[in-house]
Design a protein around this motif. Structure first.
Motif, PDB file in Angstrom:
ATOM      1  N   VAL A 169       0.852  -1.292  -0.016  1.00 62.60           N
ATOM      2  CA  VAL A 169      -0.077  -0.056  -0.105  1.00 62.60           C
ATOM      3  C   VAL A 169       0.902   1.183  -0.029  1.00 62.60           C
ATOM      4  O   VAL A 169       1.761   1.304   0.875  1.00 62.60           O
ATOM      5  N   THR A 193      -1.808  -1.311  -4.027  1.00 68.44           N
ATOM      6  CA  THR A 193      -2.932  -0.239  -3.711  1.00 68.44           C
ATOM      7  C   THR A 193      -2.634   1.255  -3.308  1.00 68.44           C
ATOM      8  O   THR A 193      -1.543   1.295  -2.709  1.00 68.44           O
ATOM      9  N   GLU A 232      -6.143   0.920   6.669  1.00 68.53           N
ATOM     10  CA  GLU A 232      -5.395  -0.234   6.820  1.00 68.53           C
ATOM     11  C   GLU A 232      -5.355  -0.925   8.126  1.00 68.53           C
ATOM     12  O   GLU A 232      -4.393  -1.765   8.737  1.00 68.53           O
TER      13      GLU A 232
END
Length: 344
Positions: A169, A193, A232
């Motif tokens: 991420v 991501t 997250e």
């Protein structure tokens, strides 16, 4: 030829545009008729000046450019008259240990075109053949010029320095600038991501079009680091790309997960940063500096641009004679992508 230049540091009023002597190419150099150039934040900083910056005036800004080869110096082997080319903006000695290892962006005598040497904001430029890359005949010069510096910076920082892996991420601080839009695309291409922090909905809409997975409007969410952290599962993100500096770095540190990496690739809002050392050692964070990239990386990332897998976001297009207006737009923070200038 005509060129944009300035004789002293200052605002847009110091910019001039008139006749300059046409450059003469030397051995192993190539003379290029430029068709398009693009504006980078470093051009604004160089025009304004900063303590310790020493230029030989008059100075010609501009790191990015694309055009056509018109003359060849003796010994040039990689190009022919008529080839279309894009400029690689790193200037290196080719002799030091870093250059011999292929790490020319770490050259002991490294310079940047438009910052330490006359740049691309002119009709003709003479460069060593190693500072040019062929581009396809049908590829738009404005897109090549818009892509060069920012995609090289994004690729080197995320892929080489940041060691980005599929499934990670990435949080990009900034939604519409050249480096930010390039980082969004490079990260998505690498299988990451991508979360993006932007200053308003209009700028965030660009990030959305580029495939960003989470948009954070900092005009409505001042504690954007907490939003990214919670998104997250209270773990934080793997990589934060921060090219803003002073106001954002403390939040970037908070947004990262344990073992995360902070990539600092610029300081558009100030160079001095404050660090909470407890976050550094407590979260095992790495702060990684990165600027520009190597010739090999330039060839790699520009091939992806030429193939359409990475596509520069274009803002307004000016002519070289309208350079002062282009600088005004960048300084006001109004640009949505890369500002380009055509060379008539």
């Amino acid at each position: 030829m005509r060129a944009v230049h300035f004789h002293q540091h200052g605002g847009p009023e110091v910019l001039e545009y008139h006749e300059f002597p046409e450059p003469q190419h030397g051995p192993a150099e190539v003379l290029v008729r430029l068709e398009a150039v693009s504006l980078n934040r470093v051009d604004l900083f160089t025009r304004n000046g900063w303590p310790g910056l020493k230029l030989d005036f008059p100075h010609v800004p501009g790191a990015d450019g694309a055009g056509r080869v018109v003359e060849l110096g003796e010994g040039v082997t990689q190009f022919a008259v008529g080839d279309r080319v894009v400029v690689y903006p790193n200037l290196s000695c080719g002799l030091c240990e870093a250059c011999r290892a292929g790490l020319d962006n770490l050259c002991r005598h490294w310079r940047l075109l438009g910052e330490h040497a006359w740049g691309t904001f002119r009709e003709y430029i003479a460069l060593p053949e190693g500072n040019l890359l062929k581009m396809p005949e049908g590829f738009a010069a404005v897109e090549a010029a818009a892509a060069a510096l920012v995609y090289l910076t994004a690729w080197h920082s995320l892929i080489t320095r940041g060691n980005l892996r599929p499934g990670e991420v990435v949080l990009v601080v900034g939604a519409s600038g050249g480096v930010s839009t390039a980082c969004i695309q490079v990260a998505k291409l690498a299988g990451a991501t991508v979360y993006v922090v932007g200053s308003n909905r209009q700028k965030l809409s660009i990030a959305a079009r580029l495939g960003a997975d989470l948009l954070i409007d900092r005009s409505k969410d001042a504690d954007w680091s907490k939003t990214a952290y919670l998104a997250e599962g209270r773990q934080g993100v793997d990589i934060v790309v921060d090219n803003v500096g002073t106001p954002t770095m403390p939040l970037s540190l908070r947004a990262a997960r344990k073992g995360g990496r902070i990539l600092t690739v610029g300081n558009t809002a100030g160079p001095a940063i404050e660090l909470d050392n407890r976050l550094l050692f407590g979260k095992h964070l790495s702060i990684i500096g990165s600027t520009m990239g190597t010739r090999g990386e330039f060839a790699t990332v520009m091939k992806l641009v030429f193939q359409g897998k990475l596509k520069p976001v274009l803002d307004r297009q000016f002519t070289l004679a309208q350079a002062a207006e282009a600088f005004d737009r960048m300084e006001a923070g109004e640009q949505l992508g890369k500002i380009t200038l055509t060379v008539d």
